[in-house]
Design an enzyme around this catalytic site. Structure first.
Site, mmCIF file in Angstrom:
data_model
loop_
_atom_site.group_PDB
_atom_site.id
_atom_site.type_symbol
_atom_site.label_atom_id
_atom_site.label_comp_id
_atom_site.label_asym_id
_atom_site.label_seq_id
_atom_site.Cartn_x
_atom_site.Cartn_y
_atom_site.Cartn_z
ATOM 1 N N SER A 127 61.221 62.886 45.534
ATOM 2 C CA SER A 127 61.105 62.551 46.955
ATOM 3 C C SER A 127 59.647 62.469 47.379
ATOM 4 C CB SER A 127 61.820 63.636 47.785
ATOM 5 O OG SER A 127 61.529 63.502 49.164
ATOM 6 N N TYR A 152 63.054 73.296 49.506
ATOM 7 C CA TYR A 152 63.623 72.028 49.003
ATOM 8 C C TYR A 152 62.508 71.172 48.402
ATOM 9 C CZ TYR A 152 64.737 67.150 48.981
ATOM 10 O OH TYR A 152 64.844 65.836 48.590
ATOM 11 N N LYS A 156 61.524 69.940 44.249
ATOM 12 C CA LYS A 156 61.239 68.596 43.728
ATOM 13 C C LYS A 156 59.924 68.614 42.949
ATOM 14 C CE LYS A 156 64.904 66.557 45.140
ATOM 15 N NZ LYS A 156 65.906 66.178 44.114
HETATM 16 C C1 WQD Z 1 63.011 60.700 60.143
HETATM 17 C C2 WQD Z 1 62.284 60.676 61.476
HETATM 18 C C3 WQD Z 1 62.284 62.781 62.627
HETATM 19 C C4 WQD Z 1 66.562 62.966 63.444
HETATM 20 C C5 WQD Z 1 64.076 63.857 55.161
HETATM 21 C C6 WQD Z 1 63.669 64.732 54.024
HETATM 22 C C7 WQD Z 1 63.364 63.874 52.822
HETATM 23 C C8 WQD Z 1 64.548 62.998 52.522
HETATM 24 C C9 WQD Z 1 64.894 62.142 53.722
HETATM 25 C C10 WQD Z 1 65.859 64.162 50.890
HETATM 26 C C11 WQD Z 1 61.440 61.921 61.715
HETATM 27 C C12 WQD Z 1 63.050 61.719 63.415
HETATM 28 C C13 WQD Z 1 65.315 62.555 62.992
HETATM 29 C C14 WQD Z 1 66.817 63.018 64.824
HETATM 30 C C15 WQD Z 1 64.588 62.232 65.251
HETATM 31 N N1 WQD Z 1 65.649 63.790 52.157
HETATM 32 N N2 WQD Z 1 64.363 62.185 63.888
HETATM 33 N N3 WQD Z 1 65.818 62.633 65.689
HETATM 34 O O1 WQD Z 1 62.552 64.094 57.743
HETATM 35 O O2 WQD Z 1 61.550 61.834 57.127
HETATM 36 O O3 WQD Z 1 62.998 63.024 55.503
HETATM 37 O O4 WQD Z 1 65.172 63.061 54.807
HETATM 38 O O5 WQD Z 1 65.230 63.812 49.929
HETATM 39 O O6 WQD Z 1 63.085 64.723 51.737
HETATM 40 O O7 WQD Z 1 62.474 65.387 54.385
HETATM 41 O O8 WQD Z 1 64.013 62.025 57.531
HETATM 42 O O9 WQD Z 1 65.774 61.052 58.942
HETATM 43 O O10 WQD Z 1 65.323 63.553 59.098
HETATM 44 O O11 WQD Z 1 63.673 61.956 60.054
HETATM 45 O O12 WQD Z 1 63.700 61.884 66.053
HETATM 46 O O13 WQD Z 1 67.920 63.394 65.308
HETATM 47 O O14 WQD Z 1 63.259 60.654 62.528
HETATM 48 O O15 WQD Z 1 61.492 63.575 63.510
HETATM 49 O O16 WQD Z 1 60.285 61.526 62.418
HETATM 50 P P1 WQD Z 1 62.684 62.794 57.060
HETATM 51 P P2 WQD Z 1 64.791 62.183 58.916
#
Ligand code: WQD
Length: 339
Positions: A127, A152, A156
């Site tokens: 990741s 987590y 990785k």
């Molecule tokens: C994306 C953006 C949030 C939800 C994570 C893991 C990564 C991978 C993918 C496993 C951010 C914003 C989110 C919400 C929001 N997983 N957001 N409201 O955090 O980039 O990555 O998932 O491998 O390892 O870290 O993805 O989709 O959670 O967030 O505003 O209800 O959307 O703040 O900026 P992230 P995400």
């Protein structure tokens, strides 16, 4: 004779899409899944798409004897694509030992079995989390690995090191780690897709559930970041493009095209999109306004992360073909297909 490949976590979101692409390319697939974060119904979806029902074994890979027994029974396996792991960043902070046991012991047991074989190939699900907040964007594979911000993310990083060290002393084992950016979307058939359990932690499933009326509104975590519109930027990659990258990586190893016994590739589109841009794109593909509100930042979020895809394009020979709207349209079609 078909190459036999094991996909651990093969009933999960990314794993199931990889199984479909492997079958499309003529591989024989055996799925291992413990069903802790997936459902056996996904097997029907895969079979409905490809017409081939993969062999499925429900197995807890934390049990070393079960892993040994599996590889004895499937001695003709030539490669493993390893997805099986716990992956909720927030949960890992509260349950570190569960994450270190489930994500690392299982990897070690699989490596021990592959190490015994004359020739074996491993594709590891890593990741972009390993980079933390990169100092330079877009992010290349030589960007420094930052201290993990969660158990987590640490699993990785440690997982990559375990594989790298093992490949250094095994001329029979070759591996590729794929560092995903943000996988989203679903197969065009809407027969497989993302199935978050409970409240979605990730942005896109929360958006599609809000669009469907299952959630009252989306909370946008922070709009005071140093980005164009103040919201975080990510590289959202269509899960089918991501799945095809796994097949490309496997073929690279089988064909002996790898430059080293252990290689790493960033798998993204190379384009960053802000949360507000994702919302606007979703409103366009769903032809409806999305309810959302701006709230405080979420702890642990990096400001921006998007891939430099030069190495994946030029060395791996893979390039994302689908864009953000394609991915959101497929995610929306999938959400609407769910009962
Ligand atoms: C994306 C953006 C949030 C939800 C994570 C893991 C990564 C991978 C993918 C496993 C951010 C914003 C989110 C919400 C929001 N997983 N957001 N409201 O955090 O980039 O990555 O998932 O491998 O390892 O870290 O993805 O989709 O959670 O967030 O505003 O209800 O959307 O703040 O900026 P992230 P995400």
């Amino acid at each position: 004779m078909k190459h036999k490949i094991v996909v651990t976590g093969g009933l999960g979101f990314i794993g199931s899409h990889v199984v479909v692409e492997l079958q499309n390319e003529g591989f024989e697939v055996v799925i291992i899944d413990d069903l802790s974060n997936s459902s056996e119904a996904v097997l029907k979806g895969i079979t409905a798409i490809t017409g081939i029902q993969p062999v499925f074994e429900k197995l807890d890979l934390r049990d070393k004897n079960l892993v040994i027994d599996f590889f004895k029974r499937h001695h003709d396996v030539m490669g493993v694509i390893h997805f099986a792991a716990s992956k909720a960043v927030g949960e890992s902070v509260n349950l570190p030992l569960l994450y270190y046991e489930n994500n690392l012991n299982t990897l070690i047991y699989i490596l021990q079995e592959l190490h015994k074989k004359e020739a074996a190939h491993l594709i590891f699900s890593s990741s972009c989390t390993v980079y933390g907040q990169a100092d330079v964007l877009p992010i290349t594979e030589s960007a420094p690995i930052k201290a993990a911000e969660s158990p987590y993310g640490n699993t990785k990083q440690i997982g990559e090191e375990i594989i790298s060290d093992t490949c250094k002393v095994s001329d029979n084992l070759k591996a590729i780690a794929l560092r995903y950016f943000n996988p989203i979307g679903a197969h065009e058939s809407a027969k497989i897709g993302e199935l978050p359990i409970g409240t979605p932690q990730n942005l896109v499933p929360f958006i599609t559930q809000t669009g469907k009326g299952l959630r009252a509104e989306l909370s946008v975590f922070g709009n005071d970041y140093p980005t164009e519109d103040g919201t975080c930027v990510r590289d959202y990659i269509h899960v089918v493009d991501l799945a095809k990258a796994h097949v490309a990586a496997l073929k690279r190893l089988i064909g002996g095209a790898n430059a080293d016994n252990y290689e790493v590739f960033n798998i993204g589109t190379g384009k960053g999109s802000s949360v507000l841009e994702v919302i606007t794109a979703f409103e366009e593909v769903s032809n409806q306004k999305l309810n959302y509100k701006l709230v405080d930042r979420r702890a642990g979020d990096v400001v921006a992360a998007y891939a430099d895809t030069t190495k994946a394009n030029n060395v791996l020979g893979w390039k994302a073909k689908l864009n953000l709207k394609d991915a959101l349209a497929s995610a929306w079609k999938w959400e609407q297909s769910l009962k």
